[in-house]
Design a protein around this motif. Structure first.
Motif, PDB file in Angstrom:
ATOM      1  N   ASP A 282     -12.708  -0.044  -7.972  1.00  0.00           N
ATOM      2  CA  ASP A 282     -12.564   0.858  -6.838  1.00  0.00           C
ATOM      3  C   ASP A 282     -11.167   1.478  -6.839  1.00  0.00           C
ATOM      4  OD1 ASP A 282     -15.121   0.290  -5.903  1.00  0.00           O
ATOM      5  OD2 ASP A 282     -14.395  -1.498  -4.833  1.00  0.00           O
ATOM      6  N   LEU A 283     -11.086   2.712  -6.302  1.00  0.00           N
ATOM      7  CA  LEU A 283      -9.790   3.386  -6.239  1.00  0.00           C
ATOM      8  C   LEU A 283      -9.076   3.077  -4.926  1.00  0.00           C
ATOM      9  CD1 LEU A 283      -7.783   5.452  -7.449  1.00  0.00           C
ATOM     10  CD2 LEU A 283      -9.075   7.255  -6.274  1.00  0.00           C
ATOM     11  N   THR A 284      -9.795   3.076  -3.832  1.00  0.00           N
ATOM     12  CA  THR A 284      -9.189   2.872  -2.519  1.00  0.00           C
ATOM     13  C   THR A 284     -10.226   2.252  -1.586  1.00  0.00           C
ATOM     14  OG1 THR A 284      -8.138   3.970  -0.626  1.00  0.00           O
ATOM     15  CG2 THR A 284      -9.830   5.221  -1.812  1.00  0.00           C
ATOM     16  N   ALA A 285      -9.733   1.638  -0.545  1.00  0.00           N
ATOM     17  CA  ALA A 285     -10.642   1.102   0.475  1.00  0.00           C
ATOM     18  C   ALA A 285     -10.788   2.067   1.651  1.00  0.00           C
ATOM     19  CB  ALA A 285     -10.133  -0.255   0.959  1.00  0.00           C
ATOM     20  N   ASP A 286     -10.022   3.155   1.641  1.00  0.00           N
ATOM     21  CA  ASP A 286     -10.069   4.108   2.746  1.00  0.00           C
ATOM     22  C   ASP A 286     -11.359   4.919   2.709  1.00  0.00           C
ATOM     23  OD1 ASP A 286      -7.571   3.254   3.503  1.00  0.00           O
ATOM     24  OD2 ASP A 286      -6.513   4.842   2.415  1.00  0.00           O
ATOM     25  N   LYS A 287     -11.888   5.205   3.904  1.00  0.00           N
ATOM     26  CA  LYS A 287     -13.096   6.010   4.010  1.00  0.00           C
ATOM     27  C   LYS A 287     -12.815   7.412   4.555  1.00  0.00           C
ATOM     28  CE  LYS A 287     -16.119   2.013   4.629  1.00  0.00           C
ATOM     29  NZ  LYS A 287     -17.181   1.372   5.467  1.00  0.00           N
ATOM     30  N   ALA A 288     -11.539   7.724   4.655  1.00  0.00           N
ATOM     31  CA  ALA A 288     -11.158   9.059   5.118  1.00  0.00           C
ATOM     32  C   ALA A 288      -9.986   9.536   4.274  1.00  0.00           C
ATOM     33  CB  ALA A 288     -10.787   9.043   6.592  1.00  0.00           C
ATOM     34  N   VAL A 289     -10.029  10.798   3.856  1.00  0.00           N
ATOM     35  CA  VAL A 289      -8.962  11.399   3.057  1.00  0.00           C
ATOM     36  C   VAL A 289      -8.733  12.808   3.570  1.00  0.00           C
ATOM     37  CG1 VAL A 289      -9.503  10.051   0.991  1.00  0.00           C
ATOM     38  CG2 VAL A 289     -10.598  12.276   1.343  1.00  0.00           C
ATOM     39  N   THR A 290      -7.640  13.440   3.105  1.00  0.00           N
ATOM     40  CA  THR A 290      -7.413  14.871   3.359  1.00  0.00           C
ATOM     41  C   THR A 290      -7.706  15.630   2.079  1.00  0.00           C
ATOM     42  OG1 THR A 290      -5.076  14.725   2.751  1.00  0.00           O
ATOM     43  CG2 THR A 290      -5.650  14.358   5.070  1.00  0.00           C
TER      44      THR A 290
ATOM     45  N   ASP B 113       0.838  -1.194   0.000  1.00  0.00           N
ATOM     46  CA  ASP B 113       0.000   0.000   0.000  1.00  0.00           C
ATOM     47  C   ASP B 113       0.872   1.243   0.000  1.00  0.00           C
ATOM     48  OD1 ASP B 113      -2.217  -1.526   0.006  1.00  0.00           O
ATOM     49  OD2 ASP B 113      -2.565  -1.427   2.181  1.00  0.00           O
ATOM     50  N   SER B 114       0.515   2.224  -0.854  1.00  0.00           N
ATOM     51  CA  SER B 114       1.244   3.499  -0.886  1.00  0.00           C
ATOM     52  C   SER B 114       0.215   4.606  -1.005  1.00  0.00           C
ATOM     53  CB  SER B 114       2.223   3.537  -2.058  1.00  0.00           C
ATOM     54  OG  SER B 114       1.537   3.421  -3.289  1.00  0.00           O
TER      55      SER B 114
ATOM     56  N   ALA C 229      -5.886  13.825  -0.944  1.00  0.00           N
ATOM     57  CA  ALA C 229      -4.708  12.998  -0.628  1.00  0.00           C
ATOM     58  C   ALA C 229      -4.993  12.175   0.618  1.00  0.00           C
ATOM     59  CB  ALA C 229      -3.492  13.902  -0.439  1.00  0.00           C
ATOM     60  N   GLY C 230      -3.932  11.453   1.061  1.00  0.00           N
ATOM     61  CA  GLY C 230      -4.048  10.676   2.299  1.00  0.00           C
ATOM     62  C   GLY C 230      -4.829   9.397   2.131  1.00  0.00           C
ATOM     63  N   PHE C 231      -4.914   8.823   0.928  1.00  0.00           N
ATOM     64  CA  PHE C 231      -5.588   7.529   0.746  1.00  0.00           C
ATOM     65  C   PHE C 231      -4.613   6.558   0.089  1.00  0.00           C
ATOM     66  CE2 PHE C 231      -6.381  10.021  -3.050  1.00  0.00           C
ATOM     67  CZ  PHE C 231      -6.100   9.146  -4.089  1.00  0.00           C
ATOM     68  N   LYS C 232      -4.882   5.265   0.219  1.00  0.00           N
ATOM     69  CA  LYS C 232      -4.043   4.206  -0.327  1.00  0.00           C
ATOM     70  C   LYS C 232      -4.754   3.564  -1.520  1.00  0.00           C
ATOM     71  CE  LYS C 232      -2.080   3.209   4.237  1.00  0.00           C
ATOM     72  NZ  LYS C 232      -1.942   2.195   5.318  1.00  0.00           N
ATOM     73  N   VAL C 233      -4.067   3.467  -2.640  1.00  0.00           N
ATOM     74  CA  VAL C 233      -4.633   2.856  -3.852  1.00  0.00           C
ATOM     75  C   VAL C 233      -4.678   1.345  -3.650  1.00  0.00           C
ATOM     76  CG1 VAL C 233      -4.353   2.541  -6.331  1.00  0.00           C
ATOM     77  CG2 VAL C 233      -3.692   4.715  -5.262  1.00  0.00           C
ATOM     78  N   ASN C 234      -5.834   0.729  -3.931  1.00  0.00           N
ATOM     79  CA  ASN C 234      -5.918  -0.724  -3.740  1.00  0.00           C
ATOM     80  C   ASN C 234      -5.088  -1.457  -4.802  1.00  0.00           C
ATOM     81  OD1 ASN C 234      -7.390  -1.123  -6.127  1.00  0.00           O
ATOM     82  ND2 ASN C 234      -9.353  -1.134  -5.111  1.00  0.00           N
TER      83      ASN C 234
ATOM     84  N   PRO D 109     -14.849   5.992  -5.879  1.00  0.00           N
ATOM     85  CA  PRO D 109     -15.372   4.647  -5.576  1.00  0.00           C
ATOM     86  C   PRO D 109     -14.434   3.958  -4.574  1.00  0.00           C
ATOM     87  CG  PRO D 109     -14.314   4.657  -7.732  1.00  0.00           C
ATOM     88  CD  PRO D 109     -14.293   6.081  -7.240  1.00  0.00           C
ATOM     89  N   ILE D 110     -14.982   3.451  -3.484  1.00  0.00           N
ATOM     90  CA  ILE D 110     -14.145   2.844  -2.448  1.00  0.00           C
ATOM     91  C   ILE D 110     -14.517   1.385  -2.306  1.00  0.00           C
ATOM     92  CG2 ILE D 110     -13.730   5.014  -1.227  1.00  0.00           C
ATOM     93  CD1 ILE D 110     -15.895   4.255   0.751  1.00  0.00           C
TER      94      ILE D 110
END
Length: 661
Positions: free
Chosen positions: A40-48, A7-8, A97-102, A33-34
């Motif tokens: 989907d782009l990311t599984a994170d539900k919080a970003v900056t 994860d990055s 920003a602040g999310f991880k690409v799946n 899309p999470i």
């Protein structure tokens, strides 16, 4: 982007802009899309998130985060502090920003919705078309740094392209240019075909990710071609279109100066400033010249050079050149020395007569400061064509126009106009001005047809010659030739062929003068008629002579024959032709006497016949005009003892072979 093996963090920058009409905006929403699936782009539900506004606007935007569609979409809504009008040039850049690409390969669709109105009322949600798509390539995939070995080449030269790529499995590469393409999967460099025009190149990678799905990634670059071929549909030229007479392309190995370095926009002292025709601009080198360094002009093709004009250094006298030689070449390989220019010269003017494509200045000494050249002007013999908004000049022997040439003004041809054999020149009017009295010519080597197709209905076609017209061969007019009143027709010979026996006409509505000016001295003028000539009035100033059988009078007709014993007789006549009336009397006997009288318009023409033992006769002849009434009369003046007698006869003789009673 490529999906990481670990994860990055990911980061998105999305910019919206007002292009044309002003608009009012209540909000802009970005939807990610999470989840863990390929779409989907990311599984994170919080970003900056943050935003930056330029070009005016309310002065600040606030972001809010929420989950939608059963927590499958992460929505970030940006709203202005104050809804106000956004004008053309306004921009808002949103950073997420602040999310991880799946780690699932595939494509994620990023939603973007604006809530806007043109009038600050009735706001509506609008989405861009097409939606934003983010491709997630396999772990480790990359393709970058597509670069040509030169950004400009000569017409017909090749260029080599290099790039960096991961060259992973299930990946193919293809190079595209013009309307062509070629596979390049097994290399990281490629040699182009010869280039004839400035060309764009696209390197495309196609990655198979399973389930018959593919992802594509492209890189582009372009290479300029000097003196390129041009194929286009429409060309708009605001100043001058010069075909074959351009100033040439300037190049050098000394680079050029940009001042100040890194400025936006920078001021660049390019080599092209030497050939722009403006001495207020100049080329300024980036390097100090060394022995062998050069500045060169390529004229594009072999040209006949007549003059060379150089303006060296800037207007303050700085940055002149060291000692250098001026050389010419046909191929940029073999050079011919022309002249040597001493160091520090501000100008150079040379006259030459040579054919070359290239001219160059080669430095023969080093110099501790850069050089500047305001102009490198080369004058050549004109060729091709030069077209400006006010004029067009063709420096070529032949101009071929396949379609129609429409000229709304005047066409002036100093050396005449030649129409090739079997070709037509169709015009409404041909005018040949003669302001100085010099003779002007229109020479027709083929038949000239004058038709009435371009004239108003019912108007006969016509050819108007205000001066003189000379016809070297035959002038044919199917409907006759009409000479206006008071205008002369001067000819040497008029021939009216009659091969089929049909009657031909030349009708003169004015007097015809036959003069001897064009005949040898002493030769009388003549009119030769091989058929018949009908003359309504013939006026002859000199003698009228005829050769061979000549018929002027018609056949005489006896109109009266009288026995005059004891009586006197008379009778009136009128004929439609001119002619002669002839009266003849005869008397026998010594005392017999006959008087013959012809009366015309109150005039009497009389003669007496006196008889004796022998016969005696006499005649009276009078000319009578056409349609003129005349009276014939005969009298027996003295009676006889019975042995004498008297008679009278009158005859009408018409004038002309076609005369009728």
């Amino acid at each position: 982007m490529s999906t990481p093996s670990k994860d990055s963090p990911g980061e998105l920058h999305i910019t919206v802009e007002v292009k044309d009409a002003s608009v009012f905006c209540q909000s802009i929403t970005i939807r990610l899309p999470i989840g863990e699936e390929t779409e989907d782009l990311t599984a994170d539900k919080a970003v900056t998130f943050s935003s930056e506004e330029t070009g005016g606007g309310p002065g600040g935007w606030e972001g809010r985060l929420r989950l939608e569609d059963g927590d499958s979409v992460l929505a970030i809504t940006f709203t202005p502090f104050l809804v106000s009008r956004l004008d053309s040039g306004w921009k808002l850049t949103m950073r997420i920003a602040g999310f991880k690409v799946n780690q699932r390969e595939g494509s994620a669709v990023i939603g973007a919705t604006e809530r806007t109105s043109p009038t600050n009322g009735q706001f509506e949600d609008r989405s861009p078309v097409p939606p934003l798509r983010m491709d997630k390539f396999p772990d480790g995939f990359f393709m970058r740094n597509l670069m040509p070995d030169r950004i400009m080449v000569e017409n017909g030269e090749r260029v080599q392209l290099d790039w960096d790529t991961s060259r992973g499995p299930n990946t193919t590469y293809r190079m595209y240019w013009d309307r062509e393409s070629e596979p390049v999967s097994n290399t990281i460099k490629w040699l182009s075909p010869p280039l004839e025009r400035s060309t764009g190149f696209m390197l495309q990678a196609t990655v198979a990710i399973g389930n018959n799905r593919t992802l594509t990634h492209t890189l582009t670059t372009a290479v300029m071609v000097a003196n390129q071929d041009l194929t286009t549909r429409d060309v708009t030229v605001h100043r001058t279109l010069d075909i074959g007479n351009g100033p040439g392309t300037a190049t050098t190995n000394l680079g050029f100066t940009t001042v100040p370095a890194g400025a936006l926009p920078p001021v660049r002292y390019l080599p092209s400033n030497m050939t722009d025709g403006d001495r207020n601009t100049y080329y300024w080198s980036n390097l100090h010249p060394k022995t062998g360094d050069w500045v060169q002009i390529d004229l594009g093709s072999q040209r006949d050079i007549t003059d060379i004009d150089l303006c060296l250094g800037i207007d303050t006298g700085q940055y002149t050149l060291p000692t250098c030689t001026l050389e010419s070449s046909a191929d940029s390989t073999t050079w011919t020395h022309y002249d040597t220019i001493p160091a520090g010269r501000p100008e150079y003017c040379g006259t030459t007569a040579r054919t070359a494509r290239y001219l160059r200045l080669t430095m023969t000494n080093p110099q501790a400061y850069r050089i500047a050249i305001r102009s490198f002007d080369i004058t050549t013999t004109p060729r091709g064509a030069t077209i400006t908004p006010d004029s067009a000049t063709f420096h070529t022997g032949t101009v071929e126009i396949v379609g129609d040439l429409v000229v709304t003004g005047k066409v002036t041809c100093m050396d005449g106009v030649t129409i090739p054999s079997q070709k037509e020149l169709v015009v409404d009017t041909i005018r040949i001005p003669d302001p100085q009295g010099a003779r002007k010519h229109v020479v027709f080597n083929a038949p000239v047809w004058i038709e009435d197709g371009a004239l108003p209905a019912g108007t006969p076609a016509h050819l108007t010659v205000k001066g003189s017209a000379e016809v070297a061969n035959a002038l044919k007019a199917n409907d006759g030739i009409t000479i206006p009143s008071q205008k002369p027709l001067v000819v040497d010979t008029i021939r009216i062929p009659d091969p089929q026996g049909a009657r031909k006409h030349v009708v003169f509505n004015a007097p015809v003068w036959i003069e001897d000016g064009a005949l040898p001295a002493g030769t009388p003028a003549h009119l030769t008629v091989k058929g018949s000539a009908e003359v309504s009035g013939l006026a002859v100033k000199g003698p009228l002579s005829a050769e061979g059988p000549t018929r002027i009078l018609g056949t005489p007709v006896r109109i009266a024959s009288w026995d005059l014993r004891g009586t006197a007789k008379q009778e009136r006549f009128r004929y439609q032709t001119s002619g002669f009336v002839i009266g003849a009397g005869y008397a026998k006997g010594g005392r017999e006497r006959v008087r013959i009288t012809i009366l015309i318009g109150g005039q009497h023409f009389t003669d007496d016949v006196q008889g004796n033992e022998l016969t005696s006769n006499n005649t009276v002849m009078v000319a009578v005009a056409a349609a003129t009434e005349f009276t014939i009369k005969a009298e027996w003046m003295y009676g006889s003892t019975g042995a004498g007698w008297a008679t009278a006869n009158f005859y009408w003789v018409p004038i002309g072979s076609g005369a009728r009673m």
